[in-house]
Design a protein around this motif. Structure first.
Motif, short mmCIF file in Angstrom:
data_model
loop_
_atom_site.label_atom_id
_atom_site.label_comp_id
_atom_site.label_asym_id
_atom_site.label_seq_id
_atom_site.Cartn_x
_atom_site.Cartn_y
_atom_site.Cartn_z
N ASP A 1 0.88 -1.21 -0.05
CA ASP A 1 -0.12 0.14 0.10
C ASP A 1 0.86 1.24 0.05
O ASP A 1 0.25 2.22 -0.08
CB ASP A 1 -0.95 0.09 1.08
N ARG B 1 3.29 3.98 -1.66
CA ARG B 1 3.81 4.40 -3.04
C ARG B 1 5.35 4.42 -3.10
O ARG B 1 5.89 4.20 -4.14
CB ARG B 1 3.01 5.77 -3.21
N SER C 1 0.47 -1.38 -9.60
CA SER C 1 0.43 -1.08 -8.33
C SER C 1 0.04 0.61 -8.44
O SER C 1 -0.25 1.33 -7.38
CB SER C 1 1.48 -1.32 -7.36
N TYR D 1 -10.42 4.21 -9.83
CA TYR D 1 -9.44 3.94 -8.81
C TYR D 1 -9.34 5.36 -8.08
O TYR D 1 -9.25 5.20 -6.87
CB TYR D 1 -8.19 3.78 -9.62
N GLU E 1 -12.33 5.26 -5.50
CA GLU E 1 -11.98 4.21 -4.54
C GLU E 1 -11.14 4.55 -3.49
O GLU E 1 -11.05 4.37 -2.26
CB GLU E 1 -11.75 3.05 -5.29
N TYR E 2 -9.76 5.07 -4.07
CA TYR E 2 -8.79 5.30 -3.37
C TYR E 2 -8.86 6.23 -2.30
O TYR E 2 -8.40 5.72 -0.99
CB TYR E 2 -7.40 5.61 -4.32
N GLN F 1 -11.26 4.42 0.50
CA GLN F 1 -10.52 3.77 1.33
C GLN F 1 -9.63 4.53 2.25
O GLN F 1 -9.55 4.00 3.36
CB GLN F 1 -9.92 2.56 0.54
N SER F 2 -8.83 5.35 1.90
CA SER F 2 -7.81 5.88 2.57
C SER F 2 -8.29 6.74 3.79
O SER F 2 -7.99 6.74 4.88
CB SER F 2 -7.12 7.12 1.39
#
Lengths: 265, 265
Positions: free
Chosen positions: B35, B37, B151, B239, B242-243, B246-247
């Motif tokens: 997870d 970067r 990723s 993405y 969603e990112y 979720q974050s």
């Protein structure tokens, strides 16, 4: 001061690839460190150990001797975190201190080009090398604790129960790192590709290229169950707002874009 | 599999302080790495060098032999970034590979207690030790490149110009790190203080305590000036959405709070 200090290029810190992205500008490097919530501190536990060890810590650049020093001047790095008995002994074991490598990085954007080969991040990273010693002077320790606490939320030191008592000061370890070399890397801008791809109609009409900005924001403060201060204080509220805005602004600015609000003016 | 793998505790990776925050759970550690970067990769350039060097790189846990392996199984760490001639030589110089320390961390919240002494972060961090070798097999390299590209944005590999040509593959360095030890630390929850402070009326009525959630979001994608695909593709749009969700959810969940939308259901 009218001059820009740079870290001297040594074999230790010379950035060989993408030299156009490299910076030795002291102010830029110190800013990256100070804007990072976590610093990765590496050291070699001993000559018999094959592996370096890295510990995430929190830290800030500063000068105890010249507290009003600007970020562009020579500064020490004050770091706080779990200082194990081993780490403390290593820091004490030589007069110069323990050689450490401090690194920090921040991703500002996902750079999506036509081909994975040219994918990149917009980012800022800094690496410092220096000698770490435990701060033993109580006055310097207090000063560093305030510096670090106020980096979490500005003015938090004055807005919490301070000063720490003797037991708290004794139980807190602060490392002071005398910097001997530093370097930074900054990548910004959009995606770039080679002619073989941007000249290929099938590819350019199918593959979206551009940058997805990445930035960190602060959410609405969540009071502790036993918190007794009804309203979130203004210094926290304004920091939450400002932080998110500046963070977004940087990520957009890295691509030459602006905040929607700015465009309306 | 019905069992939870853990990394064995060795002197290399034993987390001594805040043991209740420590995790040796393979799945938790691998998730923190995947997870993140940016991974901070440290190594000692040589016996005559005092300082370890740290390079920010991008990487993912995976198994080329068993591509469907779950995150809770033994995996290698595939990393990509600037591999200098020196680093490449070091990785080649021993049969086992170059000893490296890989670390990653993510801040999820600013934990504001009554006293600076008890201030903390909610965070996740992971540290891996292992031996790095250059991937020389083209098939494994391609596989790792897809793993890493996806990723950045899931399915980006298939949605860009692939496969890379021979020149691109040759010009890309991938390090494969065989992991020998791993540990993680996770801190969540609210602020905690000592009785001397929460029993002090002046202090508790003046100092706000709680958690400021910290999370990373993705902004609206900014097309390249020469981008020819009119609408932002769905796989990127979803993405981005969603990112961020979720974050935020993780940061709030760390304090036992929920997203506003969830509370309405």
């Amino acid at each position: 001061m009218g001059r820009t200090l740079t870290y001297p290029k040594k074999s230790l810190n010379t950035v060989k690839r993408y030299a156009h992205r490299a910076t030795y500008d002291v102010k830029a490097i110190h800013s990256i460190i100070n804007d990072s919530r976590v610093l990765h501190v590496s050291f070699s536990p001993g000559p018999e150990d094959l592996f370096p060890t890295t510990i995430p810590m929190i830290g800030q650049m500063g000068s105890f001797e010249y507290p009003s020093a600007d970020l562009g001047e020579p500064l020490d790095c004050y770091i706080h975190g779990y200082v194990s008995a081993r780490l403390a002994n290593l820091a004490r074991s030589s007069e110069q201190g323990l050689p450490v490598c401090i690194s920090a990085s921040k991703v500002d954007g996902l750079v999506l080009s036509l081909t994975p080969f040219n994918h990149s991040y917009n980012y800022r990273s800094a690496v410092l090398h220096g000698y770490a010693q435990l701060v033993t002077d109580d006055e310097e320790k207090l000063w560093a604790l305030k510096l670090i606490t106020d980096s979490v939320v500005p003015t938090r030191w004055d807005n919490s129960r301070t000063p720490p008592d003797k037991g708290e000061i004794a139980a807190t370890s602060i490392l002071k790192v005398k910097i001997v070399a530093g370097s930074g890397k900054i990548r910004d801008g959009g995606a770039s590709d080679e002619k073989k791809d941007y000249g290929n109609e099938e590819v350019v009409t199918r593959v979206w290229t551009g940058v997805v900005p990445v930035y960190e924001v602060l959410g609405d403060p969540i009071p502790n169950p036993d918190n007794k201060v009804e309203a979130v204080p203004e210094y926290i509220k304004s920091y939450v707002d400002e932080y998110g805005k500046q963070s977004q602004q940087y990520a957009l600015g890295a691509v030459g874009a602006k905040l929607p609000e700015e465009e309306q003016h």
